[in-house]
Design a protein around this motif. Sequence first.
Motif, PDB file in Angstrom:
ATOM      1  N   LYS A   5      73.572  42.814  73.464  1.00  0.00           N
ATOM      2  CA  LYS A   5      73.346  42.248  72.129  1.00  0.00           C
ATOM      3  C   LYS A   5      71.898  42.327  71.676  1.00  0.00           C
ATOM      4  O   LYS A   5      71.607  42.759  70.578  1.00  0.00           O
ATOM      5  CB  LYS A   5      73.820  40.794  72.079  1.00  0.00           C
ATOM      6  CG  LYS A   5      75.321  40.680  72.167  1.00  0.00           C
ATOM      7  CD  LYS A   5      75.756  39.258  72.066  1.00  0.00           C
ATOM      8  CE  LYS A   5      77.273  39.208  72.226  1.00  0.00           C
ATOM      9  NZ  LYS A   5      77.796  37.892  72.159  1.00  0.00           N
ATOM     10  N   GLN A  53      84.329  30.860  79.570  1.00  0.00           N
ATOM     11  CA  GLN A  53      82.948  30.583  79.161  1.00  0.00           C
ATOM     12  C   GLN A  53      82.912  29.544  78.041  1.00  0.00           C
ATOM     13  O   GLN A  53      82.068  28.647  78.040  1.00  0.00           O
ATOM     14  CB  GLN A  53      82.259  31.868  78.706  1.00  0.00           C
ATOM     15  CG  GLN A  53      80.809  31.672  78.295  1.00  0.00           C
ATOM     16  CD  GLN A  53      79.914  31.359  79.464  1.00  0.00           C
ATOM     17  OE1 GLN A  53      79.529  32.243  80.197  1.00  0.00           O
ATOM     18  NE2 GLN A  53      79.560  30.108  79.651  1.00  0.00           N
ATOM     19  N   ASN A  54      83.830  29.649  77.093  1.00  0.00           N
ATOM     20  CA  ASN A  54      83.862  28.714  75.967  1.00  0.00           C
ATOM     21  C   ASN A  54      84.265  27.304  76.381  1.00  0.00           C
ATOM     22  O   ASN A  54      83.787  26.326  75.806  1.00  0.00           O
ATOM     23  CB  ASN A  54      84.800  29.228  74.869  1.00  0.00           C
ATOM     24  CG  ASN A  54      84.243  30.441  74.162  1.00  0.00           C
ATOM     25  OD1 ASN A  54      83.031  30.669  74.127  1.00  0.00           O
ATOM     26  ND2 ASN A  54      85.123  31.256  73.622  1.00  0.00           N
ATOM     27  N   GLU A  78      82.852  43.681  70.523  1.00  0.00           N
ATOM     28  CA  GLU A  78      83.176  43.149  69.192  1.00  0.00           C
ATOM     29  C   GLU A  78      84.678  42.976  69.021  1.00  0.00           C
ATOM     30  O   GLU A  78      85.133  41.949  68.520  1.00  0.00           O
ATOM     31  CB  GLU A  78      82.620  44.077  68.113  1.00  0.00           C
ATOM     32  CG  GLU A  78      81.118  44.020  67.981  1.00  0.00           C
ATOM     33  CD  GLU A  78      80.557  45.089  67.047  1.00  0.00           C
ATOM     34  OE1 GLU A  78      81.332  45.755  66.327  1.00  0.00           O
ATOM     35  OE2 GLU A  78      79.322  45.260  67.058  1.00  0.00           O
ATOM     36  N   GLU A  96      86.221  35.103  78.385  1.00  0.00           N
ATOM     37  CA  GLU A  96      85.679  34.499  77.156  1.00  0.00           C
ATOM     38  C   GLU A  96      86.172  33.065  77.022  1.00  0.00           C
ATOM     39  O   GLU A  96      85.385  32.169  76.711  1.00  0.00           O
ATOM     40  CB  GLU A  96      86.083  35.338  75.936  1.00  0.00           C
ATOM     41  CG  GLU A  96      85.546  34.801  74.634  1.00  0.00           C
ATOM     42  CD  GLU A  96      84.026  34.852  74.518  1.00  0.00           C
ATOM     43  OE1 GLU A  96      83.477  34.053  73.726  1.00  0.00           O
ATOM     44  OE2 GLU A  96      83.371  35.667  75.204  1.00  0.00           O
ATOM     45  N   GLU A 142      79.641  48.358  72.774  1.00  0.00           N
ATOM     46  CA  GLU A 142      79.476  47.436  71.645  1.00  0.00           C
ATOM     47  C   GLU A 142      80.791  47.232  70.903  1.00  0.00           C
ATOM     48  O   GLU A 142      81.160  46.105  70.563  1.00  0.00           O
ATOM     49  CB  GLU A 142      78.402  47.967  70.693  1.00  0.00           C
ATOM     50  CG  GLU A 142      77.004  47.920  71.278  1.00  0.00           C
ATOM     51  CD  GLU A 142      75.961  48.611  70.414  1.00  0.00           C
ATOM     52  OE1 GLU A 142      76.259  48.980  69.254  1.00  0.00           O
ATOM     53  OE2 GLU A 142      74.837  48.793  70.909  1.00  0.00           O
ATOM     54  N   GLY A 153      85.752  39.997  70.843  1.00  0.00           N
ATOM     55  CA  GLY A 153      85.026  38.769  70.512  1.00  0.00           C
ATOM     56  C   GLY A 153      84.266  38.186  71.680  1.00  0.00           C
ATOM     57  O   GLY A 153      84.197  36.970  71.844  1.00  0.00           O
ATOM     58  N   LEU A 154      83.660  39.030  72.487  1.00  0.00           N
ATOM     59  CA  LEU A 154      82.960  38.570  73.691  1.00  0.00           C
ATOM     60  C   LEU A 154      81.574  38.040  73.339  1.00  0.00           C
ATOM     61  O   LEU A 154      80.784  38.730  72.706  1.00  0.00           O
ATOM     62  CB  LEU A 154      82.847  39.713  74.706  1.00  0.00           C
ATOM     63  CG  LEU A 154      84.167  40.359  75.119  1.00  0.00           C
ATOM     64  CD1 LEU A 154      83.921  41.508  76.091  1.00  0.00           C
ATOM     65  CD2 LEU A 154      85.137  39.344  75.697  1.00  0.00           C
ATOM     66  N   THR A 155      81.309  36.810  73.753  1.00  0.00           N
ATOM     67  CA  THR A 155      80.020  36.184  73.450  1.00  0.00           C
ATOM     68  C   THR A 155      79.176  35.939  74.701  1.00  0.00           C
ATOM     69  O   THR A 155      78.005  35.597  74.578  1.00  0.00           O
ATOM     70  CB  THR A 155      80.231  34.833  72.728  1.00  0.00           C
ATOM     71  OG1 THR A 155      80.994  33.966  73.572  1.00  0.00           O
ATOM     72  CG2 THR A 155      80.962  35.034  71.398  1.00  0.00           C
TER      73      THR A 155
END
Length: 168
Positions: free
Chosen positions: A47, A85-86, A113, A82, A109, A116-118
């Motif tokens: 990112k 982690q959330n 996207e 994900e 990338e 929706g990986l943060t």
Amino acid sequence: MMKKMLAATFLLFLVGVAVWNFAVQKEAEIGIEKGDKAPDFTLSSLKSGKDVSLSDFKGRKVLLNFWATWCKPCQIEMPAMEELQNEHQDITVLAVNFTSSEKNQQAVETFAERHGLTFPIVLDQEGINAKYEIFSYPTTYVIDENGIIEDIVLGTMTKKDMEEKLGL
């Protein structure tokens, strides 16, 4: 005479306790097996492009996942990571992408996207996969707050599997 024997026994006991204490508290060796201190590395973040090191997360449990976009099992487990982690802010998911095996960085990338990986994704163009002797994807290391490898999992994990391995 009895006092000398008692003193000698007590002295031997103290020496034994000291030796045992030193052996138990010695620092773990750096390696890639359970019980070893995980080798540190620094790679660029997908990112931000900034450097991210494994040691940045000392004091937190880390799910260190080695993956690639072309890996079907990796595609299956990424949404679970994900969610994990959330739901558990006290742990860190750190995904090391096998970037040298990808078509290009844009593929990574696009994958991140689309899913929706943060969580932090770092790009391995330096050979960290080889340093950890990764031969199949996904491979996940469970690392404790002190950087010690608690477990190594080859293959896909469910969110429940991840929570169990992390003791959540």
